[in-house]
Design a protein around this motif. Structure first.
Motif, mmCIF file in Angstrom:
data_model
loop_
_atom_site.group_PDB
_atom_site.id
_atom_site.type_symbol
_atom_site.label_atom_id
_atom_site.label_comp_id
_atom_site.label_asym_id
_atom_site.label_seq_id
_atom_site.Cartn_x
_atom_site.Cartn_y
_atom_site.Cartn_z
ATOM 1 N N ALA A 1 -7.470 93.797 4.533
ATOM 2 C CA ALA A 1 -7.626 93.112 3.245
ATOM 3 C C ALA A 1 -7.899 94.122 2.129
ATOM 4 O O ALA A 1 -7.372 93.987 1.017
ATOM 5 C CB ALA A 1 -8.751 92.089 3.328
ATOM 6 N N GLN A 2 -8.693 95.123 2.431
ATOM 7 C CA GLN A 2 -8.961 96.168 1.442
ATOM 8 C C GLN A 2 -7.677 96.933 1.107
ATOM 9 O O GLN A 2 -7.403 97.215 -0.057
ATOM 10 C CB GLN A 2 -10.027 97.124 1.972
ATOM 11 N N ALA A 3 -6.883 97.244 2.114
ATOM 12 C CA ALA A 3 -5.632 97.966 1.884
ATOM 13 C C ALA A 3 -4.658 97.119 1.071
ATOM 14 O O ALA A 3 -3.982 97.638 0.168
ATOM 15 C CB ALA A 3 -5.008 98.373 3.211
ATOM 16 N N ILE A 4 -4.588 95.831 1.368
ATOM 17 C CA ILE A 4 -3.700 94.941 0.605
ATOM 18 C C ILE A 4 -4.149 94.862 -0.842
ATOM 19 O O ILE A 4 -3.326 94.863 -1.764
ATOM 20 C CB ILE A 4 -3.652 93.546 1.262
ATOM 21 N N TYR A 5 -5.440 94.815 -1.070
ATOM 22 C CA TYR A 5 -5.953 94.801 -2.440
ATOM 23 C C TYR A 5 -5.579 96.083 -3.176
ATOM 24 O O TYR A 5 -5.149 96.053 -4.331
ATOM 25 C CB TYR A 5 -7.472 94.615 -2.435
ATOM 26 N N ILE A 6 -5.719 97.215 -2.507
ATOM 27 C CA ILE A 6 -5.392 98.498 -3.135
ATOM 28 C C ILE A 6 -3.907 98.570 -3.435
ATOM 29 O O ILE A 6 -3.505 99.010 -4.522
ATOM 30 C CB ILE A 6 -5.842 99.674 -2.247
ATOM 31 N N VAL A 7 -3.070 98.137 -2.506
ATOM 32 C CA VAL A 7 -1.626 98.168 -2.722
ATOM 33 C C VAL A 7 -1.241 97.245 -3.875
ATOM 34 O O VAL A 7 -0.411 97.598 -4.713
ATOM 35 C CB VAL A 7 -0.868 97.781 -1.427
ATOM 36 N N GLY A 8 -1.862 96.070 -3.954
ATOM 37 C CA GLY A 8 -1.562 95.148 -5.040
ATOM 38 C C GLY A 8 -2.006 95.666 -6.391
ATOM 39 O O GLY A 8 -1.388 95.379 -7.417
ATOM 40 N N ASP A 9 -3.068 96.442 -6.397
ATOM 41 C CA ASP A 9 -3.607 96.943 -7.664
ATOM 42 C C ASP A 9 -2.938 98.246 -8.099
ATOM 43 O O ASP A 9 -2.545 98.386 -9.256
ATOM 44 C CB ASP A 9 -5.122 97.151 -7.519
ATOM 45 N N GLU B 1 -3.696 108.836 -2.089
ATOM 46 C CA GLU B 1 -5.028 109.108 -2.603
ATOM 47 C C GLU B 1 -6.118 108.185 -2.090
ATOM 48 O O GLU B 1 -7.230 108.618 -1.834
ATOM 49 C CB GLU B 1 -5.032 108.991 -4.136
ATOM 50 N N VAL B 2 -5.828 106.925 -1.975
ATOM 51 C CA VAL B 2 -6.876 105.925 -1.832
ATOM 52 C C VAL B 2 -7.054 105.463 -0.383
ATOM 53 O O VAL B 2 -7.704 104.468 -0.126
ATOM 54 C CB VAL B 2 -6.565 104.720 -2.764
ATOM 55 N N TRP B 3 -6.520 106.168 0.581
ATOM 56 C CA TRP B 3 -6.681 105.764 1.978
ATOM 57 C C TRP B 3 -8.091 106.042 2.474
ATOM 58 O O TRP B 3 -8.560 105.441 3.429
ATOM 59 C CB TRP B 3 -5.661 106.470 2.866
ATOM 60 N N GLU B 4 -8.786 106.954 1.816
ATOM 61 C CA GLU B 4 -10.127 107.342 2.245
ATOM 62 C C GLU B 4 -11.128 106.179 2.274
ATOM 63 O O GLU B 4 -11.865 106.036 3.257
ATOM 64 C CB GLU B 4 -10.642 108.468 1.364
ATOM 65 N N PRO B 5 -11.191 105.303 1.247
ATOM 66 C CA PRO B 5 -12.127 104.174 1.320
ATOM 67 C C PRO B 5 -11.842 103.239 2.490
ATOM 68 O O PRO B 5 -12.771 102.670 3.074
ATOM 69 C CB PRO B 5 -11.944 103.443 -0.012
ATOM 70 N N CYS B 6 -10.571 103.106 2.848
ATOM 71 C CA CYS B 6 -10.234 102.264 4.002
ATOM 72 C C CYS B 6 -10.778 102.877 5.292
ATOM 73 O O CYS B 6 -11.324 102.170 6.147
ATOM 74 C CB CYS B 6 -8.726 102.079 4.097
ATOM 75 N N GLY B 7 -10.642 104.168 5.434
ATOM 76 C CA GLY B 7 -11.165 104.850 6.612
ATOM 77 C C GLY B 7 -12.679 104.801 6.677
ATOM 78 O O GLY B 7 -13.267 104.596 7.746
ATOM 79 N N ILE B 8 -13.315 104.993 5.538
ATOM 80 C CA ILE B 8 -14.775 104.938 5.497
ATOM 81 C C ILE B 8 -15.276 103.545 5.832
ATOM 82 O O ILE B 8 -16.237 103.375 6.593
ATOM 83 C CB ILE B 8 -15.292 105.399 4.118
ATOM 84 N N ALA B 9 -14.614 102.522 5.281
ATOM 85 C CA ALA B 9 -15.016 101.139 5.559
ATOM 86 C C ALA B 9 -14.837 100.815 7.037
ATOM 87 O O ALA B 9 -15.707 100.182 7.655
ATOM 88 C CB ALA B 9 -14.209 100.169 4.704
#
Length: 75
Positions: free
Chosen positions: A21-29, A38-46
């Protein structure tokens, strides 16, 4: 909560859904390119944090993993 923590499959499915869900939100935004570069790091941390939290909650609440029941095979 205990039901979710009792089996690894349920815990892993919850973690996968939350990170997905976090990845889908990032992709949509920001778009797929931002997620990949760039933004894969928050998904890994979560994902890592939720995994560690589930292990800690199992230990604190005294939950033992349910053993997989195997049916005997007729040969």
């Amino acid at each position: 909560m205990d039901w979710l923590l009792r089996t690894p499959a349920r815990s892993n499915a919850f973690i996968t859904a939350a990170v997905g869900a976090q990845a889908i939100y990032i992709v949509g935004d920001d778009g797929l390119s931002a997620l990949v570069t760039e933004v894969w790091e928050p998904c890994g941390i979560a994902g890592a944090a939720l995994y560690a939290l589930s292990r800690w909650l199992r230990r604190v609440r005294g939950i033992e993993l349910a053993a997989a029941e195997r049916e005997p095979v007729d040969e």
